[in-house]
Design an enzyme around this catalytic site. Structure first.
Site, PDB file in Angstrom:
ATOM      1  N   SER A 125       0.826  -1.212   0.000  1.00 30.53           N
ATOM      2  CA  SER A 125       0.000   0.000   0.000  1.00 30.53           C
ATOM      3  C   SER A 125       0.857   1.258   0.000  1.00 30.53           C
ATOM      4  O   SER A 125       0.349   2.340  -0.244  1.00 30.53           O
ATOM      5  CB  SER A 125      -0.953   0.002   1.194  1.00 30.53           C
ATOM      6  OG  SER A 125      -0.290  -0.360   2.359  1.00 30.53           O
ATOM      7  N   HIS A 146      -3.356  -3.834  -5.652  1.00 29.00           N
ATOM      8  CA  HIS A 146      -3.644  -3.328  -4.309  1.00 29.00           C
ATOM      9  C   HIS A 146      -5.125  -3.467  -3.983  1.00 29.00           C
ATOM     10  O   HIS A 146      -5.965  -2.749  -4.526  1.00 29.00           O
ATOM     11  CB  HIS A 146      -3.213  -1.852  -4.241  1.00 29.00           C
ATOM     12  CG  HIS A 146      -3.350  -1.245  -2.883  1.00 29.00           C
ATOM     13  ND1 HIS A 146      -3.626   0.080  -2.679  1.00 29.00           N
ATOM     14  CD2 HIS A 146      -3.229  -1.788  -1.647  1.00 29.00           C
ATOM     15  CE1 HIS A 146      -3.675   0.324  -1.384  1.00 29.00           C
ATOM     16  NE2 HIS A 146      -3.441  -0.792  -0.745  1.00 29.00           N
ATOM     17  N   GLU A 158      -6.550  -1.620  -7.150  1.00 32.68           N
ATOM     18  CA  GLU A 158      -5.704  -0.814  -8.019  1.00 32.68           C
ATOM     19  C   GLU A 158      -4.691  -1.724  -8.706  1.00 32.68           C
ATOM     20  O   GLU A 158      -3.984  -2.483  -8.038  1.00 32.68           O
ATOM     21  CB  GLU A 158      -4.955   0.233  -7.196  1.00 32.68           C
ATOM     22  CG  GLU A 158      -5.874   1.254  -6.561  1.00 32.68           C
ATOM     23  CD  GLU A 158      -5.158   2.163  -5.576  1.00 32.68           C
ATOM     24  OE1 GLU A 158      -5.499   3.348  -5.541  1.00 32.68           O
ATOM     25  OE2 GLU A 158      -4.278   1.697  -4.833  1.00 32.68           O
ATOM     26  N   ASN A 196      -5.460   6.302  -2.126  1.00 37.62           N
ATOM     27  CA  ASN A 196      -4.888   6.996  -0.967  1.00 37.62           C
ATOM     28  C   ASN A 196      -4.432   8.406  -1.325  1.00 37.62           C
ATOM     29  O   ASN A 196      -4.424   9.291  -0.476  1.00 37.62           O
ATOM     30  CB  ASN A 196      -3.722   6.204  -0.374  1.00 37.62           C
ATOM     31  CG  ASN A 196      -4.234   5.088   0.520  1.00 37.62           C
ATOM     32  OD1 ASN A 196      -5.351   5.156   1.031  1.00 37.62           O
ATOM     33  ND2 ASN A 196      -3.434   4.057   0.701  1.00 37.62           N
TER      34      ASN A 196
HETATM   35  P1  NAI Z   1      -0.573  -9.414   8.096  1.00 38.37           P
HETATM   36  O1  NAI Z   1       0.444  -9.078   9.120  1.00 38.37           O
HETATM   37  O2  NAI Z   1      -1.981  -9.644   8.533  1.00 38.37           O
HETATM   38  O3  NAI Z   1      -0.094 -10.699   7.282  1.00 38.37           O
HETATM   39  C1  NAI Z   1       1.195 -10.844   6.737  1.00 38.37           C
HETATM   40  C2  NAI Z   1       1.498 -12.308   6.582  1.00 38.37           C
HETATM   41  O4  NAI Z   1       2.689 -12.442   5.818  1.00 38.37           O
HETATM   42  C3  NAI Z   1       1.751 -13.035   7.912  1.00 38.37           C
HETATM   43  O5  NAI Z   1       0.954 -14.193   7.966  1.00 38.37           O
HETATM   44  C4  NAI Z   1       3.239 -13.380   7.856  1.00 38.37           C
HETATM   45  O6  NAI Z   1       3.540 -14.603   8.501  1.00 38.37           O
HETATM   46  C5  NAI Z   1       3.492 -13.467   6.378  1.00 38.37           C
HETATM   47  N1  NAI Z   1       4.872 -13.228   5.976  1.00 38.37           N
HETATM   48  C6  NAI Z   1       5.712 -12.270   6.424  1.00 38.37           C
HETATM   49  N2  NAI Z   1       6.881 -12.350   5.776  1.00 38.37           N
HETATM   50  C7  NAI Z   1       6.781 -13.361   4.884  1.00 38.37           C
HETATM   51  C8  NAI Z   1       7.643 -13.909   3.908  1.00 38.37           C
HETATM   52  N3  NAI Z   1       8.866 -13.428   3.711  1.00 38.37           N
HETATM   53  N4  NAI Z   1       7.191 -14.927   3.153  1.00 38.37           N
HETATM   54  C9  NAI Z   1       5.963 -15.423   3.333  1.00 38.37           C
HETATM   55  N5  NAI Z   1       5.098 -14.943   4.251  1.00 38.37           N
HETATM   56  C10 NAI Z   1       5.500 -13.926   5.012  1.00 38.37           C
HETATM   57  O7  NAI Z   1      -0.497  -8.237   7.003  1.00 38.37           O
HETATM   58  P2  NAI Z   1      -1.669  -7.640   6.106  1.00 38.37           P
HETATM   59  O8  NAI Z   1      -2.400  -6.609   6.866  1.00 38.37           O
HETATM   60  O9  NAI Z   1      -2.422  -8.752   5.471  1.00 38.37           O
HETATM   61  O10 NAI Z   1      -0.818  -6.849   5.000  1.00 38.37           O
HETATM   62  C11 NAI Z   1      -0.121  -7.529   3.983  1.00 38.37           C
HETATM   63  C12 NAI Z   1       0.268  -6.542   2.898  1.00 38.37           C
HETATM   64  O11 NAI Z   1      -0.895  -5.909   2.376  1.00 38.37           O
HETATM   65  C13 NAI Z   1       1.195  -5.407   3.337  1.00 38.37           C
HETATM   66  O12 NAI Z   1       2.046  -5.098   2.280  1.00 38.37           O
HETATM   67  C14 NAI Z   1       0.233  -4.269   3.602  1.00 38.37           C
HETATM   68  O13 NAI Z   1       0.831  -3.003   3.480  1.00 38.37           O
HETATM   69  C15 NAI Z   1      -0.784  -4.494   2.492  1.00 38.37           C
HETATM   70  N6  NAI Z   1      -2.123  -3.960   2.741  1.00 38.37           N
HETATM   71  C16 NAI Z   1      -2.728  -4.098   3.955  1.00 38.37           C
HETATM   72  C17 NAI Z   1      -4.008  -3.586   4.155  1.00 38.37           C
HETATM   73  C18 NAI Z   1      -4.706  -3.757   5.465  1.00 38.37           C
HETATM   74  O14 NAI Z   1      -5.717  -3.083   5.681  1.00 38.37           O
HETATM   75  N7  NAI Z   1      -4.255  -4.623   6.357  1.00 38.37           N
HETATM   76  C19 NAI Z   1      -4.733  -2.897   3.076  1.00 38.37           C
HETATM   77  C20 NAI Z   1      -4.030  -2.895   1.815  1.00 38.37           C
HETATM   78  C21 NAI Z   1      -2.769  -3.379   1.676  1.00 38.37           C
END
Ligand code: NAI
Length: 509
Positions: A125, A146, A158, A196
């Site tokens: 994001s 995204h 996006e 955003n």
């Molecule tokens: P989260 O923390 O809920 O999940 C991330 C997951 O990735 C975890 O299960 C973790 O174990 C895993 N992980 C971390 N490093 C890893 C690796 N090297 N290889 C494989 N798995 C790995 O995070 P979330 O909130 O789902 O965000 C994920 C992405 O989406 C980020 O880039 C965030 O900026 C983006 N994003 C998040 C939004 C939100 O509202 N939470 C909205 C839009 C985008």
């Protein structure tokens, strides 16, 4: 790609089985794709697939899908223990931790696992997609995809075309997103991407209004929610997201845009973050929350009675002069034709502040107030004081404007009221997005409505208010403050000067 002619049934990998990854797995599995889910945490992908299955299973209970369809969807989802299981994927969507180095390393590892034609997409994001792609051997097959949280319900994504992303990669990502029932909007790899970026104005101008002591956070929220139709005001939104999180986004977009004044974060934010006033999650932000998480409503102002027979003058040029006259007569006022004889004079300026408006018509600002012509008078009235409005004139104005039960918001002198300033800022930012070709006009308009929940697209909203009025408000703000954040976008200036709509068909740009 295993079957490039038919993108309705692909093999899609999802890496990162957290909040976003789960939603993406659900979306694509329901859309008919085979989905492989991988996470670095042992057992996390299996847990995620079980979770998604339980979410989809609710649809069976509610009769939205049959048990047979559920079985098919479940059969299309597979949890992976090792990354090499993603080898047959046509597209891999990454949703891991928001860390550039970690993402770059993952993309390199993925490139070594998948076939030569596979597309790799990041759900980042805030990072620049080109920065992730730069680590790859095939940057033309790398893009952003995204999604928004919760993925199945937020019906927009996006597709971010980084500088080296190929048109075919963009088309495929668009195709699978639209095929899953989401609106895919294509955006350049620019800070905040499209949604955003377009959403900045609500926060920056809301904060600026509070910073200048024009109105309180709850006043700003009330006006924008009730009178302009936003689902939430900026301060309610900041409390929901958490100021600790939002402050980083504000700072990052400002820095990524080379300290563009339009996105300059407010100095009100850092001390509140330091004090732990994050919002709902800390029990206090711009508002206080009780033990059940319910907002403690600020005290409303004490009602005063309108002094019968008071001489009231209504500017004949006011947009709603007739309505204001009726209101005054019903409240017991003596409406006078000469403003110099009035105890209370009422104007409805666009852009100008109340003091300037009073001086413009040669009246004593001490007996003047202004009421916002932008917000519907039957919903909520924003009443602006001059720098010298007397307490008697102020109380009479408040009593008059709430005499028929409509709520009143009292604000201090400002070039443009709450709604005028915020709307002009939002429209101006949207004009600049259009000017810079960050997205097509159609994508911009849809993205803002679907992603931010605004009742209209920003350019269509600008057309409804009037491009020349938006320009007047911005120029008045720029003149009053000298701040370059209010400089109007060339897109707005040209169209206002030519009397053209802001929503221009993309082909005619
Ligand atoms: P989260 O923390 O809920 O999940 C991330 C997951 O990735 C975890 O299960 C973790 O174990 C895993 N992980 C971390 N490093 C890893 C690796 N090297 N290889 C494989 N798995 C790995 O995070 P979330 O909130 O789902 O965000 C994920 C992405 O989406 C980020 O880039 C965030 O900026 C983006 N994003 C998040 C939004 C939100 O509202 N939470 C909205 C839009 C985008």
């Amino acid at each position: 790609m295993s079957n490039s002619s038919d993108i309705s049934k692909l093999t899609i990998g999802v890496v990162g089985a957290g909040t976003m990854g789960r939603g993406i797995v659900q979306l694509f599995a329901q859309a008919g794709h085979r989905v492989y889910c991988f996470d670095a945490q042992p057992g996390a992908s299996a847990k995620a697939v079980d979770y998604v299955a339980s979410m989809i299973g609710r649809g069976v209970e509610k009769g939205r899908i049959t048990a047979e369809q559920f079985g098919e969807i479940q059969g299309r989802m597979q949890a992976c223990d090792v990354m090499s299981q993603l080898r047959g994927c046509d597209v891999v969507v990454e949703a891991i931790v928001e860390d550039l180095e970690v993402k770059r390393k993952l993309f390199q590892e993925l490139e070594a696992v998948v076939g030569d034609n596979a597309i790799l997409a990041s759900n980042t994001s805030s990072l620049t997609v080109a920065d992730i792609a730069a680590a790859c051997a095939r940057p033309q097959q790398v893009a952003g995809l995204h999604f928004f949280n919760p993925v199945p319900l937020m019906k927009v994504a996006e597709v971010i075309a980084a500088v080296r992303t190929s048109p075919q990669t963009v088309e495929t990502l668009k195709g699978i997103t639209q095929g899953a029932g989401h609106r895919a909007v294509v955006t350049a790899d620019q800070p905040g991407f499209l949604i955003n970026h377009a959403g900045r104005g609500l926060y920056t101008e809301g904060l600026r209004i509070v910073e200048e002591q024009i109105a309180s956070p709850s006043d700003v929220d009330d006006v924008l929610r009730e009178a302009m139709g936003f689902r939430m005001g900026p301060f309610e939104l900041l409390d929901l997201t958490g100021l600790d999180v939002s402050s980083k986004v504000m700072a990052s977009i400002y820095e990524q845009f080379q300290q563009e004044p339009r996105f300059r974060p407010s100095s009100l934010v850092a001390p509140r973050v330091a004090a732990g006033l994050f919002g709902r999650k800390s029990g206090e932000g711009w508002y206080r929350y009780d033990a059940d998480g319910k907002k403690v409503t600020p005290q409303s102002r004490v009602k005063t009675t309108f002094p019968a027979g008071l001489a009231v003058w209504i500017d004949p040029h006011a947009s709603c002069a007739a309505v204001l006259r009726d209101l005054a007569v019903t409240a017991g006022a003596r409406v006078v034709a000469d403003g110099r004889e009035a105890d209370l004079a009422i104007m409805q300026p666009w852009g100008h502040d109340a003091t300037a408006s009073a001086l413009l018509v040669g009246l004593d600002p001490a007996r003047c107030v202004a009421v916002d012509p932008m917000t519907p008078l039957e919903v909520r009235r924003t009443v602006m004081l001059t720098a010298t409005t007397t307490p008697e004139a102020r109380d009479a104005a408040v009593a008059l404007f709430c005499s028929d039960g409509v709520p009143v918001t009292l604000v201090n002198d400002s070039a443009g009221f709450i709604a005028q300033r915020v709307m002009a800022t939002i429209v101006n930012i949207a004009c600049n997005i259009a000017q810079r070709g960050i997205a097509s006009v159609a994508d911009l308009e849809d993205a803002v409505q679907l992603g931010l929940g605004y009742p209209r697209g920003p350019l269509a909203w600008g057309d409804q208010i009037g491009a020349s009025r938006i320009l007047t408000i911005l120029r008045a703000q720029q003149e009053a403050t000298g701040d370059p954040r209010y400089r109007p976008s060339p897109w707005l200036v040209r169209r206002a000067d030519l009397g053209l709509p802001l929503v221009t068909p993309d082909a005619a740009r």
